[in-house]
Motif scaffolding. Sequence first.
Motif, short mmCIF file in Angstrom:
data_model
loop_
_atom_site.label_atom_id
_atom_site.label_comp_id
_atom_site.label_asym_id
_atom_site.label_seq_id
_atom_site.Cartn_x
_atom_site.Cartn_y
_atom_site.Cartn_z
N GLU A 113 33.69 14.27 0.10
CA GLU A 113 32.81 14.38 0.97
C GLU A 113 31.75 15.51 1.43
OE1 GLU A 113 35.33 13.68 4.67
OE2 GLU A 113 35.73 11.52 4.33
N GLY A 114 31.18 15.43 2.38
CA GLY A 114 30.20 16.46 2.87
C GLY A 114 29.99 17.47 1.45
N VAL A 115 28.96 16.39 0.44
CA VAL A 115 28.47 17.44 -0.56
C VAL A 115 27.81 18.17 -0.03
CG1 VAL A 115 29.87 15.02 -2.40
CG2 VAL A 115 27.07 15.40 -1.13
N ALA A 116 26.84 17.76 0.89
CA ALA A 116 25.82 18.79 1.20
C ALA A 116 25.83 20.47 0.98
CB ALA A 116 24.52 18.06 1.88
N ASP A 117 27.34 20.36 1.98
CA ASP A 117 27.32 21.76 2.28
C ASP A 117 28.11 22.71 0.87
OD1 ASP A 117 27.00 20.99 4.73
OD2 ASP A 117 28.79 20.45 5.11
N LEU A 118 28.58 21.97 -0.26
CA LEU A 118 28.58 22.43 -1.49
C LEU A 118 27.53 23.35 -2.35
CD1 LEU A 118 30.95 19.63 -2.79
CD2 LEU A 118 31.81 21.64 -1.30
N VAL A 119 28.01 24.97 -1.84
CA VAL A 119 27.14 25.37 -3.22
C VAL A 119 27.45 25.91 -4.48
CG1 VAL A 119 26.22 26.29 -0.80
CG2 VAL A 119 28.22 27.21 -1.29
N ASP A 120 26.59 26.56 -5.02
CA ASP A 120 26.17 26.81 -6.52
C ASP A 120 27.04 25.64 -7.82
OD1 ASP A 120 24.43 28.71 -6.11
OD2 ASP A 120 26.78 29.78 -5.20
N ALA A 121 28.01 25.78 -7.95
CA ALA A 121 28.70 24.89 -9.08
C ALA A 121 29.79 24.07 -8.05
CB ALA A 121 28.88 25.58 -10.24
N GLU A 122 30.03 24.32 -7.12
CA GLU A 122 30.91 23.90 -6.30
C GLU A 122 30.96 22.19 -6.78
OE1 GLU A 122 31.70 27.22 -2.36
OE2 GLU A 122 30.62 24.91 -1.93
N LEU A 123 29.96 21.75 -5.99
CA LEU A 123 30.22 19.83 -6.75
C LEU A 123 30.90 19.77 -7.99
CD1 LEU A 123 29.76 17.51 -5.45
CD2 LEU A 123 27.27 17.49 -5.17
N LEU A 124 30.44 20.24 -9.12
CA LEU A 124 30.44 19.75 -10.57
C LEU A 124 32.43 19.95 -10.70
CD1 LEU A 124 27.99 21.42 -12.64
CD2 LEU A 124 28.59 18.93 -11.79
N VAL A 125 32.46 21.26 -10.15
CA VAL A 125 33.97 21.62 -9.60
C VAL A 125 34.62 20.86 -9.14
CG1 VAL A 125 35.55 23.46 -9.52
CG2 VAL A 125 33.61 24.19 -9.99
N ALA A 126 34.47 20.22 -8.12
CA ALA A 126 35.08 19.58 -7.19
C ALA A 126 35.22 18.17 -7.49
CB ALA A 126 34.14 18.98 -5.75
N VAL B 179 21.69 21.64 -16.69
CA VAL B 179 21.49 20.30 -16.41
C VAL B 179 21.87 19.30 -15.48
CG1 VAL B 179 19.70 18.03 -17.29
CG2 VAL B 179 19.87 20.27 -18.47
N ALA B 180 23.20 19.25 -15.74
CA ALA B 180 23.51 18.95 -14.53
C ALA B 180 23.53 19.34 -12.85
CB ALA B 180 24.76 18.21 -15.25
N PHE B 181 23.85 21.12 -13.12
CA PHE B 181 23.62 21.26 -11.96
C PHE B 181 22.60 20.98 -11.52
CE2 PHE B 181 22.46 25.73 -9.85
CZ PHE B 181 22.82 25.54 -9.23
N GLU B 182 21.22 21.38 -11.62
CA GLU B 182 20.25 21.19 -11.67
C GLU B 182 20.23 19.59 -10.96
OE1 GLU B 182 17.68 22.78 -10.46
OE2 GLU B 182 18.21 25.11 -12.32
N LEU B 183 20.49 18.60 -11.49
CA LEU B 183 20.64 17.18 -11.17
C LEU B 183 21.02 17.23 -9.86
CD1 LEU B 183 20.26 14.51 -11.33
CD2 LEU B 183 22.42 14.33 -12.96
N MET B 184 22.81 17.30 -9.81
CA MET B 184 23.61 17.80 -8.52
C MET B 184 22.85 17.93 -7.82
SD MET B 184 26.62 15.87 -9.75
CE MET B 184 24.87 14.91 -10.21
N ASP B 185 22.35 19.62 -7.34
CA ASP B 185 21.56 20.53 -6.44
C ASP B 185 20.75 19.53 -5.70
OD1 ASP B 185 21.67 22.85 -5.29
OD2 ASP B 185 19.64 22.90 -5.57
N TYR B 186 19.84 18.97 -6.52
CA TYR B 186 18.71 17.72 -6.31
C TYR B 186 19.28 16.82 -5.60
CZ TYR B 186 14.42 14.82 -5.77
OH TYR B 186 14.03 14.19 -5.03
N LEU B 187 20.67 15.99 -6.16
CA LEU B 187 20.56 14.77 -5.38
C LEU B 187 21.60 14.71 -4.27
CD1 LEU B 187 23.06 12.78 -9.04
CD2 LEU B 187 20.05 12.52 -7.91
N LYS B 188 22.47 16.07 -3.79
CA LYS B 188 23.53 16.05 -2.94
C LYS B 188 22.28 16.99 -2.15
CE LYS B 188 23.96 21.45 -2.72
NZ LYS B 188 24.69 22.54 -3.50
#
Length: 296
Positions: A222-235, A199-208
């Motif tokens: 910075e540059g959250v829109a360019d992060l793919v898959d689970a990269e944002l949660l990891v970052a 659910v958190a992954f789907e949420l971040m995917d929408y918000l980015k």
Amino acid sequence: MAIQWFPGHMHLTRKAITERIKSTDVVIEILDARLPGSSANPMLAELTGAKPKLKVLNKQDLADPVRTAQWLAFYGEQEGTRALALDASEPAPALRLLALCRELVPHRGTLLKPMRVLVCGIPNVGKSTLINTLSGRRIARTGDEAGITKLEQRIDLSAEFVLFDTPGMLWPKIMVPQSGFNLAASGAIGRNAFDEEEVAFELMDYLKHDYPALLEQRYQIEGVADLVDAELLVAIGRKRGALLKGGKVNVQKVAEAVLSDFRSASLGRITLETPAQFLAWQGAAAGERSARPAGS
């Protein structure tokens, strides 16, 4: 993964609404202003038929005000329907409900013909808080947990106005996948019914895509829109120091944190769907169902 949650007491609620609607003048459906389409119960629409309806977009203080205006216009265009946005903890806006009910059914609301209002909504949408605000006393239990109210309650606001409070109810099968994720992200679904990481992954995917600036501000990435898959949660996990032994990110801990940030509005005022987006999701889900072989 499809998200579903329909505990046994919700079957009883459906039966209670079926009986109560026969003597109801107005149906107030409390929606979550952060997900006004996903939090509207399609089964409730079937049960209540052509009864006058008041759609209340609750928790407006947590939602994107621009998108709230779009949803108010969307519901306001529906026949026999009024729409209102408010924060149920504020007494003055809540009182506007009474006036709108009288607009919908002007021939009720007297000593001889009291207004009978059925209050419905999904779990954890703030319905009990609104009931307590309207009544001026603590009648309904409240809490940040889905499914607290289990029994129907009658509340006499005055000799002319009667509320019937029903338990929060979802519907047996959530057909729109995005709605399932949005409901889970908001806290409307019991925790045992979904995977928090997913659910958190789907949420971040929408918000980015729709709210990248808010993510960058909250997590200093910075540059959250360019992060793919689970990269944002990891970052986010690395930024927050949510690490396991060996330096691996504790994704479960990060998932819990971002869901908490969304629910508390620590990320900012966010709405997870526009009317156009929701209608597109509904259309895609309907198309997928029609393409399936009969009986599948």
